[in-house]
Scaffold this motif. Structure first.
Motif, PDB file in Angstrom:
ATOM      1  N   SER A 104       0.817  -1.214   0.000  1.00  0.00           N
ATOM      2  CA  SER A 104       0.000   0.000   0.000  1.00  0.00           C
ATOM      3  C   SER A 104       0.851   1.265   0.000  1.00  0.00           C
ATOM      4  O   SER A 104       0.348   2.353  -0.278  1.00  0.00           O
ATOM      5  N   LEU A 105       2.161   1.122   0.309  1.00  0.00           N
ATOM      6  CA  LEU A 105       3.037   2.279   0.405  1.00  0.00           C
ATOM      7  C   LEU A 105       4.404   1.933  -0.161  1.00  0.00           C
ATOM      8  O   LEU A 105       4.972   0.889   0.160  1.00  0.00           O
ATOM      9  N   ALA A 158      -2.580   3.019  -4.146  1.00  0.00           N
ATOM     10  CA  ALA A 158      -1.396   2.977  -3.282  1.00  0.00           C
ATOM     11  C   ALA A 158      -0.815   4.382  -3.216  1.00  0.00           C
ATOM     12  O   ALA A 158      -1.314   5.315  -3.881  1.00  0.00           O
ATOM     13  N   GLU A 159       0.239   4.538  -2.425  1.00  0.00           N
ATOM     14  CA  GLU A 159       0.892   5.829  -2.289  1.00  0.00           C
ATOM     15  C   GLU A 159       2.399   5.674  -2.402  1.00  0.00           C
ATOM     16  O   GLU A 159       2.962   4.640  -2.016  1.00  0.00           O
ATOM     17  N   VAL A 160       3.035   6.718  -2.931  1.00  0.00           N
ATOM     18  CA  VAL A 160       4.489   6.840  -2.918  1.00  0.00           C
ATOM     19  C   VAL A 160       4.850   7.901  -1.889  1.00  0.00           C
ATOM     20  O   VAL A 160       4.336   9.027  -1.946  1.00  0.00           O
ATOM     21  N   THR A 195       6.054  13.324   2.599  1.00  0.00           N
ATOM     22  CA  THR A 195       5.002  13.690   1.646  1.00  0.00           C
ATOM     23  C   THR A 195       4.567  12.463   0.863  1.00  0.00           C
ATOM     24  O   THR A 195       5.385  11.655   0.435  1.00  0.00           O
ATOM     25  N   ARG A 196       3.252  12.336   0.663  1.00  0.00           N
ATOM     26  CA  ARG A 196       2.710  11.158  -0.019  1.00  0.00           C
ATOM     27  C   ARG A 196       1.992  11.563  -1.296  1.00  0.00           C
ATOM     28  O   ARG A 196       1.285  12.573  -1.328  1.00  0.00           O
ATOM     29  N   TYR A 197       2.173  10.719  -2.326  1.00  0.00           N
ATOM     30  CA  TYR A 197       1.554  10.957  -3.621  1.00  0.00           C
ATOM     31  C   TYR A 197       0.770   9.710  -4.036  1.00  0.00           C
ATOM     32  O   TYR A 197       1.328   8.606  -4.058  1.00  0.00           O
ATOM     33  N   GLY A 232      14.015  13.517  -5.627  1.00  0.00           N
ATOM     34  CA  GLY A 232      14.757  13.504  -6.871  1.00  0.00           C
ATOM     35  C   GLY A 232      15.146  12.129  -7.350  1.00  0.00           C
ATOM     36  O   GLY A 232      15.786  11.985  -8.400  1.00  0.00           O
ATOM     37  N   GLY A 233      14.771  11.071  -6.608  1.00  0.00           N
ATOM     38  CA  GLY A 233      15.105   9.695  -6.985  1.00  0.00           C
ATOM     39  C   GLY A 233      13.882   8.937  -7.460  1.00  0.00           C
ATOM     40  O   GLY A 233      12.807   9.499  -7.673  1.00  0.00           O
ATOM     41  N   ASN A 234      14.071   7.633  -7.627  1.00  0.00           N
ATOM     42  CA  ASN A 234      13.009   6.789  -8.147  1.00  0.00           C
ATOM     43  C   ASN A 234      12.390   5.940  -7.046  1.00  0.00           C
ATOM     44  O   ASN A 234      13.080   5.501  -6.121  1.00  0.00           O
ATOM     45  N   ALA A 235      11.085   5.675  -7.181  1.00  0.00           N
ATOM     46  CA  ALA A 235      10.375   4.722  -6.336  1.00  0.00           C
ATOM     47  C   ALA A 235      10.008   3.519  -7.189  1.00  0.00           C
ATOM     48  O   ALA A 235       9.533   3.668  -8.315  1.00  0.00           O
ATOM     49  N   ALA A 236      10.246   2.325  -6.660  1.00  0.00           N
ATOM     50  CA  ALA A 236       9.914   1.074  -7.361  1.00  0.00           C
ATOM     51  C   ALA A 236       8.558   0.600  -6.858  1.00  0.00           C
ATOM     52  O   ALA A 236       8.400   0.255  -5.685  1.00  0.00           O
ATOM     53  N   VAL A 237       7.567   0.554  -7.745  1.00  0.00           N
ATOM     54  CA  VAL A 237       6.190   0.227  -7.393  1.00  0.00           C
ATOM     55  C   VAL A 237       5.848  -1.145  -7.975  1.00  0.00           C
ATOM     56  O   VAL A 237       5.887  -1.339  -9.198  1.00  0.00           O
ATOM     57  N   GLY A 238       5.539  -2.109  -7.107  1.00  0.00           N
ATOM     58  CA  GLY A 238       5.191  -3.450  -7.561  1.00  0.00           C
ATOM     59  C   GLY A 238       3.743  -3.538  -7.994  1.00  0.00           C
ATOM     60  O   GLY A 238       2.833  -3.099  -7.278  1.00  0.00           O
ATOM     61  N   ILE A 239       3.504  -4.122  -9.167  1.00  0.00           N
ATOM     62  CA  ILE A 239       2.154  -4.219  -9.743  1.00  0.00           C
ATOM     63  C   ILE A 239       1.880  -5.665 -10.130  1.00  0.00           C
ATOM     64  O   ILE A 239       2.753  -6.361 -10.644  1.00  0.00           O
ATOM     65  N   ARG A 240       0.658  -6.109  -9.882  1.00  0.00           N
ATOM     66  CA  ARG A 240       0.195  -7.427 -10.341  1.00  0.00           C
ATOM     67  C   ARG A 240      -1.163  -7.265 -11.007  1.00  0.00           C
ATOM     68  O   ARG A 240      -2.022  -6.512 -10.523  1.00  0.00           O
ATOM     69  N   TYR A 241      -1.358  -7.991 -12.083  1.00  0.00           N
ATOM     70  CA  TYR A 241      -2.688  -8.058 -12.700  1.00  0.00           C
ATOM     71  C   TYR A 241      -2.966  -9.508 -13.046  1.00  0.00           C
ATOM     72  O   TYR A 241      -2.055 -10.308 -13.291  1.00  0.00           O
ATOM     73  N   ALA A 242      -4.250  -9.902 -13.035  1.00  0.00           N
ATOM     74  CA  ALA A 242      -4.605 -11.314 -13.173  1.00  0.00           C
ATOM     75  C   ALA A 242      -6.014 -11.446 -13.718  1.00  0.00           C
ATOM     76  O   ALA A 242      -6.791 -10.489 -13.748  1.00  0.00           O
TER      77      ALA A 242
END
Length: 504
Positions: A378-379, A486-488, A462-464, A385-395
């Protein structure tokens, strides 16, 4: 696949839970030191949901890190009660390398529906005697079995062996515990073996209606059965199936009849709801198994049929797993066939030796597409200035193939798309990242990582928000689970040395 390559787990067991999850257990060996002076086997388990997703990753039920003698936990047996409690029964052998003497006992533990331990492990047999195989009056325990009755009790059984001057004595013992671990029936000898005389071997247990359990076993080469209630009382005394064999398993079908099957050549018989034999024994001819058939497991479907699975008899040749389907009248609907073959590079495949190699699968999937979009958490975090790695699943959890699959990630306006690992080049339009994806078959799922850029100068904490939406052609069974959020969070990244990160 539940574990990594080269995992060396053995003696697997599987059972379906009332919530649709599946409980898997096995034993796994390891050395405690570089010279392997102390070797242990431990019981491990995992929980998967009805879609094949891991809901409880591999966990240890027993941990022998501090063992001072070789400690082997073998052959976990698993059953799930109607209230969701999970019973696990196994046997333990302690072996002293210096004296070549062993000690055996049977252990029991209870997990809750989430896989948390709530009772045990407790030693049921409390045997303190050590000895070698030839010493007199030193008990050994094998073949643990368990069944969960409708009134939330666990019926437990195992085989006990000891040697007397006149010969060996093999008996079946049993006990009953409730789902809090309280004793309902203490450890009790069920059979009457005598030294050099009749012997009893390889018990099997299955739950029956009316809070009962069927106990099947081998008696001097012939398969017998009896019925117990959940208080441990005998409802039907031991009765012969009329056939020789070994390692039985049994299940009650949806129409109330009971199928008992066993190895040698795989045979089965059918009992009516009053526990009298009405069909069989019937032999299943299997020319595909050149070394013979062994270690059958039996499960039931919702249409009054029994599913039988087993493996090759010869331990040096285990190439295939086999399957047959029979009905409650004793008819063979699908004769023996190979349903899975080992890899050519590793020609060896095995399942349960104890009758726990298959289980029911009660869920009925939607007949149309049932698309699902989800984040792995969920977070997610990323530095300014960097990258966030966001895990995604679809089914797709529906029985119809999903075509025209489109996945859209809507990013907060402060986030920027960087890249992803989907293997499909997306279209980026404003805040939307859109992937046109390949078709999804029934229960097919795919995972990938989406990388997004976090604004430089953003304040920590801060959350996006990010939103996922999955669409496909045709009808959709459950639209609400086609979206996810979800949030970054802007976060300070801390990296630990690898040796600490992987420390158990």
């Amino acid at each position: 696949k539940a574990t990594s390559d080269g995992y060396y787990g053995y003696n697997m067991a599987v059972a379906e839970a009332p919530n649709g999850n599946f409980v898997y257990a096995w034993d796994r060996g390891r050395c405690l030191d570089s010279n392997c002076d102390i070797y242990v086997r431990e019981i491990e388990y995992a929980l998967l949901d009805r879609y094949g997703n891991v809901v409880r990753p591999v966990s240890k039920l027993t941990d022998h890190t501090g063992a001072t003698v070789n400690t082997y936990d073998y052959s976990p047996a698993v059953a799930v009660a109607p209230n969701g409690r999970i019973g696990v029964l196994w046997y333990r052998r302690l072996w002293d390398w210096y004296t070549r003497r062993s000690n055996y006992n049977v252990y029991f533990a209870i997990l809750d529906a989430s896989g948390n331990r709530v009772y045990g492990p407790v030693n049921l047999t409390n045997n303190t005697a050590w000895g070698t195989g030839g010493e007199l009056n030193v008990p050994q325990f094998y073949s643990p079995r368990i069944a969960a009755t409708g009134d939330n009790r666990f019926v437990l059984a195992w085989e006990r062996y000891h040697r007397e001057s006149a010969g060996g004595v093999w008996d079946i013992y049993y006990a009953v515990r409730d789902t809090n671990g309280n004793a309902v029936k203490g450890v009790t000898r069920f059979t009457d073996s005598t030294a050099g005389g009749t012997w009893y071997y390889s018990p099997a247990l299955t739950a029956l209606s009316n809070n009962r359990a069927l106990l099947a076993y081998e008696r001097s080469g012939t398969i017998y059965y009896a019925v117990l209630d959940s208080g441990g009382n005998t409802v039907k005394s031991q009765t012969s199936t009329g056939s020789d064999g070994w390692s039985p398993d049994a299940v009650q079908l949806s129409d109330g009849r009971i199928v008992i099957a066993w190895g040698g050549s795989v045979r089965f018989t059918v009992l009516d709801s009053t526990y009298n034999r009405i069909a069989g024994p019937t032999t299943l001819s299997n020319p595909a198994a050149p070394t013979g058939d062994a270690y059958v497991s039996v499960a039931a479907d919702a249409a009054g049929r029994a599913i039988l699975t087993w493996m090759d008899a010869d331990g040096s040749y285990r190439r295939n797993l086999y399957y047959a389907l029979v009905d409650s009248n004793g008819n063979v609907l699908t004769p023996p066939m190979i349903f899975r073959t080992s890899l050519a590079s590793n020609p060896y495949i095995l399942t349960s030796y104890e009758g726990y190699g298959n289980t029911s699968y009660s869920w009925t999937p939607s007949s149309v597409v049932d698309g699902v979009a989800a984040f792995s958490a969920s977070l997610f975090g990323g530095p300014p200035g960097g990258n966030a790695a966001v895990g995604i699943r679809y089914a797709n959890r529906g029985a119809t193939v999903a075509t025209g699959v489109v996945l859209t990630a809507t990013l907060d306006s402060n986030l920027a798309y960087v890249s992803d690992t989907s293997g499909v080049v997306p279209t980026v339009s404003g805040n939307d990242v859109v992937w046109s994806l390949p078709d999804l078959d029934f229960l097919e799922s795919r995972d990938f990582t989406l990388y997004v850029r976090v604004p430089s100068g953003a304040d920590y904490g801060t959350r996006y928000p990010i939103t996922l939406t999955l669409t496909s052609a045709g009808s959709e069974a459950n639209p609400p689970d086609n979206t996810a959020s979800a949030e970054v969070m802007v976060s300070r990244q801390v990296f630990l040395p690898l040796v600490l990160r992987n420390y158990p």
